[in-house]
Design an enzyme around this catalytic site. Structure first.
Site, PDB file in Angstrom:
ATOM      1  N   GLU A 129       8.583   1.911  11.353  1.00 51.21           N
ATOM      2  CA  GLU A 129       9.724   2.802  11.064  1.00 51.21           C
ATOM      3  C   GLU A 129       9.148   4.201  10.958  1.00 51.21           C
ATOM      4  O   GLU A 129       8.485   4.526   9.972  1.00 51.21           O
ATOM      5  CB  GLU A 129      10.379   2.423   9.728  1.00 51.21           C
ATOM      6  CG  GLU A 129      10.906   1.011   9.668  1.00 51.21           C
ATOM      7  CD  GLU A 129      12.171   0.830  10.467  1.00 51.21           C
ATOM      8  OE1 GLU A 129      12.811   1.840  10.820  1.00 51.21           O
ATOM      9  OE2 GLU A 129      12.515  -0.318  10.754  1.00 51.21           O
ATOM     10  N   LYS A 177       0.878  -1.184   0.000  1.00 55.90           N
ATOM     11  CA  LYS A 177       0.000   0.000   0.000  1.00 55.90           C
ATOM     12  C   LYS A 177       0.909   1.226   0.000  1.00 55.90           C
ATOM     13  O   LYS A 177       1.346   1.711   1.040  1.00 55.90           O
ATOM     14  CB  LYS A 177      -0.891  -0.018   1.253  1.00 55.90           C
ATOM     15  CG  LYS A 177      -2.227   0.675   1.116  1.00 55.90           C
ATOM     16  CD  LYS A 177      -2.183   2.105   0.639  1.00 55.90           C
ATOM     17  CE  LYS A 177      -2.037   3.123   1.754  1.00 55.90           C
ATOM     18  NZ  LYS A 177      -1.775   4.498   1.239  1.00 55.90           N
ATOM     19  N   GLY A 216       6.273   5.487   8.149  1.00 56.65           N
ATOM     20  CA  GLY A 216       5.523   6.731   7.991  1.00 56.65           C
ATOM     21  C   GLY A 216       5.614   7.560   9.252  1.00 56.65           C
ATOM     22  O   GLY A 216       6.579   7.442  10.018  1.00 56.65           O
ATOM     23  N   SER A 217       4.592   8.350   9.479  1.00 58.41           N
ATOM     24  CA  SER A 217       4.658   9.305  10.579  1.00 58.41           C
ATOM     25  C   SER A 217       4.393   8.624  11.923  1.00 58.41           C
ATOM     26  O   SER A 217       3.704   7.598  11.996  1.00 58.41           O
ATOM     27  CB  SER A 217       3.632  10.415  10.347  1.00 58.41           C
ATOM     28  OG  SER A 217       2.350   9.836  10.265  1.00 58.41           O
ATOM     29  N   THR A 218       4.894   9.248  12.956  1.00 58.80           N
ATOM     30  CA  THR A 218       4.719   8.697  14.305  1.00 58.80           C
ATOM     31  C   THR A 218       3.237   8.660  14.683  1.00 58.80           C
ATOM     32  O   THR A 218       2.768   7.678  15.270  1.00 58.80           O
ATOM     33  CB  THR A 218       5.536   9.546  15.309  1.00 58.80           C
ATOM     34  OG1 THR A 218       6.921   9.360  14.976  1.00 58.80           O
ATOM     35  CG2 THR A 218       5.298   9.116  16.733  1.00 58.80           C
ATOM     36  N   CYS A 236      13.895  10.390   6.729  1.00 59.94           N
ATOM     37  CA  CYS A 236      13.714  10.210   8.176  1.00 59.94           C
ATOM     38  C   CYS A 236      15.040  10.317   8.912  1.00 59.94           C
ATOM     39  O   CYS A 236      15.090  10.700  10.059  1.00 59.94           O
ATOM     40  CB  CYS A 236      13.055   8.869   8.448  1.00 59.94           C
ATOM     41  SG  CYS A 236      13.870   7.539   7.581  1.00 59.94           S
ATOM     42  N   GLY A 252       1.716   5.702  13.179  1.00 55.57           N
ATOM     43  CA  GLY A 252       2.264   4.520  13.868  1.00 55.57           C
ATOM     44  C   GLY A 252       1.539   4.280  15.190  1.00 55.57           C
ATOM     45  O   GLY A 252       1.195   3.144  15.535  1.00 55.57           O
ATOM     46  N   GLU A 293       9.601  16.887  14.045  1.00 54.51           N
ATOM     47  CA  GLU A 293      10.166  16.525  12.751  1.00 54.51           C
ATOM     48  C   GLU A 293       9.606  17.454  11.682  1.00 54.51           C
ATOM     49  O   GLU A 293       8.395  17.580  11.533  1.00 54.51           O
ATOM     50  CB  GLU A 293       9.790  15.076  12.416  1.00 54.51           C
ATOM     51  CG  GLU A 293      10.429  14.614  11.140  1.00 54.51           C
ATOM     52  CD  GLU A 293      10.022  13.213  10.764  1.00 54.51           C
ATOM     53  OE1 GLU A 293       8.814  12.901  10.833  1.00 54.51           O
ATOM     54  OE2 GLU A 293      10.906  12.426  10.400  1.00 54.51           O
TER      55      GLU A 293
HETATM   56  P1  NAD Z   1       2.049   9.082   6.774  1.00 51.07           P
HETATM   57  O1  NAD Z   1       2.132   8.418   8.101  1.00 51.07           O
HETATM   58  O2  NAD Z   1       1.082  10.175   6.599  1.00 51.07           O
HETATM   59  O3  NAD Z   1       1.676   8.015   5.646  1.00 51.07           O
HETATM   60  C1  NAD Z   1       2.433   6.861   5.433  1.00 51.07           C
HETATM   61  C2  NAD Z   1       1.569   5.802   4.791  1.00 51.07           C
HETATM   62  O4  NAD Z   1       0.545   5.418   5.691  1.00 51.07           O
HETATM   63  C3  NAD Z   1       0.868   6.232   3.512  1.00 51.07           C
HETATM   64  O5  NAD Z   1       0.816   5.120   2.656  1.00 51.07           O
HETATM   65  C4  NAD Z   1      -0.533   6.593   4.008  1.00 51.07           C
HETATM   66  O6  NAD Z   1      -1.536   6.474   3.031  1.00 51.07           O
HETATM   67  C5  NAD Z   1      -0.733   5.564   5.085  1.00 51.07           C
HETATM   68  N1  NAD Z   1      -1.638   5.975   6.149  1.00 51.07           N
HETATM   69  C6  NAD Z   1      -1.995   7.241   6.493  1.00 51.07           C
HETATM   70  N2  NAD Z   1      -2.828   7.201   7.564  1.00 51.07           N
HETATM   71  C7  NAD Z   1      -2.982   5.892   7.886  1.00 51.07           C
HETATM   72  C8  NAD Z   1      -3.702   5.216   8.902  1.00 51.07           C
HETATM   73  N3  NAD Z   1      -4.410   5.879   9.802  1.00 51.07           N
HETATM   74  N4  NAD Z   1      -3.612   3.866   8.973  1.00 51.07           N
HETATM   75  C9  NAD Z   1      -2.861   3.182   8.082  1.00 51.07           C
HETATM   76  N5  NAD Z   1      -2.166   3.764   7.076  1.00 51.07           N
HETATM   77  C10 NAD Z   1      -2.228   5.112   6.993  1.00 51.07           C
HETATM   78  O7  NAD Z   1       3.550   9.513   6.458  1.00 51.07           O
HETATM   79  P2  NAD Z   1       4.095  10.288   5.193  1.00 51.07           P
HETATM   80  O8  NAD Z   1       3.743  11.708   5.374  1.00 51.07           O
HETATM   81  O9  NAD Z   1       3.717   9.586   3.939  1.00 51.07           O
HETATM   82  O10 NAD Z   1       5.682  10.071   5.361  1.00 51.07           O
HETATM   83  C11 NAD Z   1       6.487  10.879   6.113  1.00 51.07           C
HETATM   84  C12 NAD Z   1       6.804  10.231   7.429  1.00 51.07           C
HETATM   85  O11 NAD Z   1       7.437   8.965   7.225  1.00 51.07           O
HETATM   86  C13 NAD Z   1       7.803  11.031   8.222  1.00 51.07           C
HETATM   87  O12 NAD Z   1       7.386  11.146   9.565  1.00 51.07           O
HETATM   88  C14 NAD Z   1       9.083  10.210   8.152  1.00 51.07           C
HETATM   89  O13 NAD Z   1       9.977  10.387   9.195  1.00 51.07           O
HETATM   90  C15 NAD Z   1       8.567   8.831   8.089  1.00 51.07           C
HETATM   91  N6  NAD Z   1       9.582   7.940   7.493  1.00 51.07           N
HETATM   92  C16 NAD Z   1      10.285   7.094   8.320  1.00 51.07           C
HETATM   93  C17 NAD Z   1      11.261   6.259   7.811  1.00 51.07           C
HETATM   94  C18 NAD Z   1      12.062   5.324   8.694  1.00 51.07           C
HETATM   95  O14 NAD Z   1      12.726   4.447   8.178  1.00 51.07           O
HETATM   96  N7  NAD Z   1      12.013   5.460  10.003  1.00 51.07           N
HETATM   97  C19 NAD Z   1      11.523   6.291   6.443  1.00 51.07           C
HETATM   98  C20 NAD Z   1      10.807   7.162   5.638  1.00 51.07           C
HETATM   99  C21 NAD Z   1       9.825   7.986   6.181  1.00 51.07           C
END
Ligand code: NAD
Length: 481
Positions: A250, A176, A228-230, A284, A233, A384
């Site tokens: 992550e 996804k 993705g975002s904290t 990240c 998570g 962040e």
């Molecule tokens: P995001 O959390 O908004 O979205 C990430 C993914 O999750 C997308 O596919 C989104 O559609 C999906 N998503 C959104 N809400 C969801 C929910 N409630 N339940 C399940 N899935 C959901 O993050 P973003 O804005 O796409 O990415 C940026 C973030 O990712 C930053 O905080 C960055 O630090 C983090 N990141 C971390 C790493 C790592 O390895 N630690 C690597 C890359 C990015």
């Protein structure tokens, strides 16, 4: 225009209600494609077909050697289609061509090749139990159906480093990708089909947060690997508390960079600049909080600010571009709001601070921004930003630098700049981070685990650690009496 559908049971299909979303080129704001917005019915269907794929003879009966060949073939296909994949990544995400061509695509192939080698080396153990007449051993078994949810900053690589170990260990995977950047993942999924992955073993769901939510909540999914975002998570952790499916997270980062008084300042300026502005700070592991020894802070600030000013900003397609666009208007507004908060809270803007106008104004370009006079309590030092914003803070002694570097809720990455061997070896133990670099850019290699502490997440990806992330340990007791 690109049109991306869902891959369910080895067939490309539209969403069950025909809904679509748009993806844009962040360098121009122009729509470049549409993707299917999966419905909850589609999520049910994909999970059912993934379960059938997981249990199929074609997949469970495939020998480790054949599975290794399959992954190797995916790596070869990534390389054979490297130009197209790099162009898609640059178009959809905005990555400078130098990043998509020299890093994203080769790393994705390398990750598949790395895990191709693992398929024949996933071993159990014999346990020396004290019960008489027993042969007791462990098997590593796949988890089942893995939902792999990825962000928009490195779509191809993050998909690869989840998908390759998931397949190496015999799971079925549902990808996804982020709604902002579905194109390279859709192409990767098609390459997996071309390589001969059996039906249902790799599937694609596109769409936004609701699709991710439905996948996380689905009782037919055994594992969620999320980058993705904290905040998301944390929501995922709440949801999985219902069925306790396995989860790997992550999440974000707020990496400190400690520049010691003995550091080679020119090397530190060059490395920190790249570490901070790599992929326009949308990484990240980006270096963001610069703790610089007071003796060196003025020299460091003036050199890094003038170097930041001289970087070429432009569309990723231009091979001369070093700083590309941010991924979206929404994200640009978020970065601009952080920059405003820095000024409002009393930090001094040394350079940058705003959107690039003129010929680039339709894209989401933001000037590399350097602040001094930042305190640990300021929003720009705590949250962040995920953009090209550097905060410089002087320190007087190493204990102070370490304690301030650790004064964060995150713990993904840190870096130290020193010529002293003892500092280089002792400081990493004292820093609260999953990875510590010494005199380095943030590097990623499939052989080294990646992941964080605190709000940066749970678990590790890459290396042998990913094999654990995608398998269960099963004990078998055989009665020999
Ligand atoms: P995001 O959390 O908004 O979205 C990430 C993914 O999750 C997308 O596919 C989104 O559609 C999906 N998503 C959104 N809400 C969801 C929910 N409630 N339940 C399940 N899935 C959901 O993050 P973003 O804005 O796409 O990415 C940026 C973030 O990712 C930053 O905080 C960055 O630090 C983090 N990141 C971390 C790493 C790592 O390895 N630690 C690597 C890359 C990015």
């Amino acid at each position: 225009m690109y049109t991306t559908q869902l891959l369910i049971n080895d067939k490309w299909v539209d969403a069950s209600d025909g809904a679509t979303g748009e993806t844009i080129n962040p360098a121009t704001g122009a729509v470049i494609g549409t993707f299917a917005e999966a419905t909850s019915t589609d999520v049910d269907e994909v999970v059912t077909s993934a379960r059938v794929g997981f249990e199929s003879d074609a997949w469970q009966g495939m020998s480790p050697d054949m599975r290794g060949r399959l992954l190797w073939r995916v790596a070869e296909l990534i390389e054979a289609n490297a130009e197209e994949l790099a162009a898609l990544e640059t178009l959809d995400q905005g990555q400078p061509t130098s990043v998509s061509t020299n890093l994203s695509v080769p790393l994705a192939a390398q990750v598949f090749r790395y895990y191709a080698g693992f398929t024949t080396k996933i071993e159990g153990k014999v346990s020396p139990v004290s019960i008489p007449n027993q042969l007791t051993y462990q098997q590593r078994v796949p988890l089942g159906v893995a939902g792999l949810i990825t962000p928009w900053n490195f779509p191809l690589d993050i998909a690869a480093w989840k998908l390759a170990p998931a397949l190496a260990t015999g799971n079925a995977a549902i990808l996804k990708p982020a709604e902002q950047t579905p194109l390279s993942t859709a192409r990767l999924v098609e390459l997996c089909r071309e390589a001969g992955v059996p039906a249902g073993v790799v599937s694609l769901l596109t769409g936004g947060a609701e699709v991710g939510r439905a996948l996380v909540a689905h009782s037919g999914v055994d594992k969620i690997s999320f980058t993705g975002s904290t905040a998301v998570g944390q929501e995922i952790v709440k949801t999985v508390s219902r069925d306790l499916k396995r989860v790997g997270l992550e999440l974000g980062g707020k990496a400190p960079s400690i520049v010691c008084d003995d550091a080679d300042i020119d090397a530190a300026v060059a490395g920190n600049l790249q570490g901070a502005l790599f992929n326009t700070g949308q990484a990240c592991g980006a270096f963001t909080r610069f703790f610089v020894h007071r003796k060196k802070v003025d020299e460091f600030t003036s050199k890094i600010a003038s170097a930041a000013d001289s970087l070429r900003i432009g569309p990723g397609q231009d091979p001369e571009t070093v700083v590309g666009p941010l991924v979206s208007e929404e994200h640009l507004e978020r970065v601009a709001a952080y920059v405003k908060s820095g000024s409002d809270e009393g930090a001094q803007l040394v350079t940058g601070g705003g959107r690039v106008m003129g010929s680039l104004e339709k894209g989401y370009f933001f000037r590399p921004t350097v602040f001094t006079g930042v305190t640990d309590a300021m929003t720009i030092a705590r949250e962040e930003i995920f953009g090209p914003v550097l905060s410089i803070m002087p320190f007087d002694d190493m204990d102070e630098a370490i304690s301030r570097a650790n004064n964060t809720d995150y713990g993904l990455v840190a870096v130290v700049w020193t010529k002293d061997l003892a500092t280089a070896h002792t400081l990493p133990r004292q820093i609260h981070a999953g990875t510590v670099f010494v005199n380095q850019l943030p590097l990623i290699d499939p052989g080294a685990p990646w992941g964080g502490l605190g709000l940066s997440g749970w678990g590790r990806e890459l290396g042998a650690y990913s094999i654990d992330e995608y398998t269960e340990t099963k004990s078998v007791f055989i009665n020999l009496g």
